[in-house]
Design an enzyme around this catalytic site. Structure first.
Site, mmCIF file in Angstrom:
data_model
loop_
_atom_site.group_PDB
_atom_site.id
_atom_site.type_symbol
_atom_site.label_atom_id
_atom_site.label_comp_id
_atom_site.label_asym_id
_atom_site.label_seq_id
_atom_site.Cartn_x
_atom_site.Cartn_y
_atom_site.Cartn_z
ATOM 1 N N ILE A 83 0.642 5.946 -28.612
ATOM 2 C CA ILE A 83 0.538 4.963 -29.694
ATOM 3 C C ILE A 83 0.307 3.562 -29.147
ATOM 4 C CG2 ILE A 83 1.779 3.871 -31.612
ATOM 5 C CD1 ILE A 83 3.271 6.489 -32.003
ATOM 6 N N TYR A 100 18.317 10.068 -28.472
ATOM 7 C CA TYR A 100 17.142 9.241 -28.750
ATOM 8 C C TYR A 100 17.222 8.654 -30.159
ATOM 9 C CZ TYR A 100 12.265 8.362 -30.123
ATOM 10 O OH TYR A 100 11.110 7.795 -30.612
#
Length: 287
Positions: A12, A167
């Site tokens: 990204i 995470y």
């Protein structure tokens, strides 16, 4: 416009950088190794001849390198997009003794944006913090007594899934930090917003996953978005006139959305701020 993008050497981050270059902006690609930065620059320049591309090497898992990056960036950026993130084994640590995911995903933007905000002073700027889906994170509140996820069992019964939960906690920290920083900079010309890029394939986030988590990442691949789709929301937050002056929000598909109550509770947000300051050796107060 000069834009700094972390985690810009692939996935990204590289696609956001490409979009920015296509729009004529000057882009500074931040990565861990010059070879990877140079590779991304070559790919972007191949698609956008004449693109204004710079590079900065920094290991974002190390607070000392993040601080050095923030102090040497010149000229100062108009936009910073914090995109770098990792999913790593829970016991993976940095040479500074911090848990790797906490250091890279949360403490790095905490240090980078705090120092840059001080350097920017009364100059206008946009800070964009790339997060995760707020709905998916409701069940993973940050344990403020265990920021480094030392209590593995609290992360669930399936060991191979625990890094993903860890995470998720760091992504909730991103949202909490964004709100805290936006409040502290409310009287400045700097805006701070978070946003989810969507579930995107080819990010490299799950490269170290094992067991059921590896199977899970394979199973969701048919439902992931393209890199172009994933880059859209962060790119829009960095450039759109309609969000100029807007701060302290979280966006999904270009729309402001609420995040879980545990990410907006003032006492929790302030405690995370103070604990983060202690971990990286910064004062809790912002000058």
């Amino acid at each position: 416009m000069r834009v700094v993008v972390t985690g810009a050497t692939g996935g990204i981050g590289e696609r956001i950088s490409l979009r920015l270059a296509e729009a004529g902006h000057s882009v500074v690609l931040v990565g861990r190794a010059w070879e990877r930065i140079d590779g991304a620059r070559r790919r972007i320049a191949g698609a956008v001849p004449g693109a204004d591309l710079g590079g900065e090497v920094a290991d974002l898992s190390l607070a000392a390198e993040v601080r050095a990056l923030a102090e040497r960036l010149e000229p100062l950026p108009d936009v910073v997009i914090n995109n770098a993130a990792v999913i790593a084994p829970l016991d993976a640590s940095t040479s500074e003794g911090r848990q790797l995911m906490l250091a890279t995903n949360h403490l790095a933007p905490y240090v980078l944006l705090r120092i840059l905000a001080e350097r920017l002073g009364d100059r206008p700027a946009r800070f964009v913090i790339v997060g995760a889906h707020p709905g998916g994170l409701r069940r993973t509140p940050v344990d403020l007594d265990d920021l480094e996820c030392r209590n593995h069992r609290a992360l669930g019964p399936v060991p191979s899934f625990r890094p993903f939960v860890g995470y998720g906690r760091t992504k909730n920290m991103n949202a909490m930090f964004g709100y805290a920083l936006a409040a502290r900079l409310a009287k400045t010309k700097i805006t701070v917003n978070g946003g989810h890029p969507g579930i995107v394939d080819q990010t490299g986030l799950g490269r170290s996953s094992t067991g059921l988590l590896r199977l899970f990442t394979v199973m969701i691949n048919p439902f992931t978005q393209s890199l172009d789709e994933g880059a859209d929301n962060p790119y829009w937050l960095a450039t759109a006139p309609e969000v100029a002056g807007v701060t302290g929000k979280y966006y999904l598909r270009r729309r402001a959305v609420p995040t879980a109550d545990h990410t907006t509770d003032p006492a929790r947000v302030e405690r995370l701020w103070d604990e983060s300051a202690r971990l990286v050796g910064l004062p809790a107060d912002v000058s």
